[in-house]
Design a protein around this motif. Structure first.
Motif, short mmCIF file in Angstrom:
data_model
loop_
_atom_site.label_atom_id
_atom_site.label_comp_id
_atom_site.label_asym_id
_atom_site.label_seq_id
_atom_site.Cartn_x
_atom_site.Cartn_y
_atom_site.Cartn_z
N ALA A 10 44.23 33.54 45.47
CA ALA A 10 43.40 33.72 44.24
C ALA A 10 43.10 32.13 43.70
O ALA A 10 42.20 32.19 42.98
CB ALA A 10 43.91 34.40 43.39
N LYS A 11 43.89 31.32 43.57
CA LYS A 11 43.55 29.90 43.09
C LYS A 11 42.17 29.22 43.92
O LYS A 11 41.70 28.50 43.33
CB LYS A 11 44.84 29.00 43.16
N LEU A 12 42.14 29.88 44.96
CA LEU A 12 40.94 29.20 45.76
C LEU A 12 39.36 29.97 45.45
O LEU A 12 38.61 29.35 45.78
CB LEU A 12 41.18 29.19 47.35
N LEU A 13 39.55 31.05 44.51
CA LEU A 13 38.46 31.55 44.55
C LEU A 13 37.52 30.94 43.35
O LEU A 13 37.97 30.27 42.85
CB LEU A 13 38.78 32.92 43.92
N TRP A 20 43.99 34.94 39.63
CA TRP A 20 45.46 35.40 39.12
C TRP A 20 46.00 34.40 38.31
O TRP A 20 45.87 33.30 38.35
CB TRP A 20 46.34 35.87 40.12
N LYS A 21 46.48 35.01 37.10
CA LYS A 21 47.31 34.22 36.05
C LYS A 21 48.90 34.32 36.51
O LYS A 21 49.06 35.36 36.74
CB LYS A 21 47.05 34.71 34.49
N PRO A 22 49.49 33.26 36.30
CA PRO A 22 50.97 33.30 36.68
C PRO A 22 51.94 34.33 35.88
O PRO A 22 52.65 34.82 36.71
CB PRO A 22 51.59 31.73 36.45
N ALA A 23 51.54 34.43 34.82
CA ALA A 23 52.53 35.30 33.88
C ALA A 23 52.21 36.68 34.26
O ALA A 23 53.11 37.63 34.28
CB ALA A 23 52.12 35.12 32.38
#
Length: 138
Positions: A10-13, A20-23
């Motif tokens: 999702a970081k590549l979107l 997505w957020k880590p929390a």
């Protein structure tokens, strides 16, 4: 592992709002672990549930063909102990620590830490924030 892989992908979107957020990812993983806590606890304890036969030997309660203390049962005991220590006690300890720290996270306005363990508190009133950990202990 699957959730972390999805998080990394999702970081590549290209759009920020799709990432997505880590929390929130930690909260989702915690929610899935909380759902599987009861069945995993039962699975970890099954190798310890033996019953006695009239001839003096013992068998597993769920699998009477396995004789306690012999062959397959020893491997099941090792797997059960590992599952009990790593998952059951590990997850319970993490949740109890988070429950104790939750009020200080809210007082410091540390929303990321509080959001990681939101799965423990979102169903209860703010003054009953510790009920989530209590439901795991039962």
């Amino acid at each position: 592992v699957w959730m972390w892989l999805c998080f990394a992908m999702a970081k590549l979107l290209p759009y920020q709002w799709l990432r997505w957020k880590p929390a929130m990812t930690m909260n989702s993983i915690g929610s899935l672990l909380q759902m599987s806590y009861g069945p995993m606890s039962m699975l970890a304890l099954q190798p310890f549930m033996c019953y006695s036969h009239p001839n003096g030997s013992q068998s597993l309660l769920r699998q009477p063909s396995i004789v306690c203390g012999e062959g397959d049962h020893r491997a099941m005991l090792v797997a059960g102990c590992l599952l009990l220590i790593l998952f059951v006690f590990g997850f319970l300890t993490a949740c109890l620590v988070a429950t104790c720290r939750h009020p200080s996270w809210l007082a410091r306005r540390d929303s990321n830490a509080a959001l990681c363990f939101n799965f423990l508190t979102f169903r209860f009133r703010m003054d009953m924030w510790w009920f989530g950990a209590l439901s795991l202990v039962r």
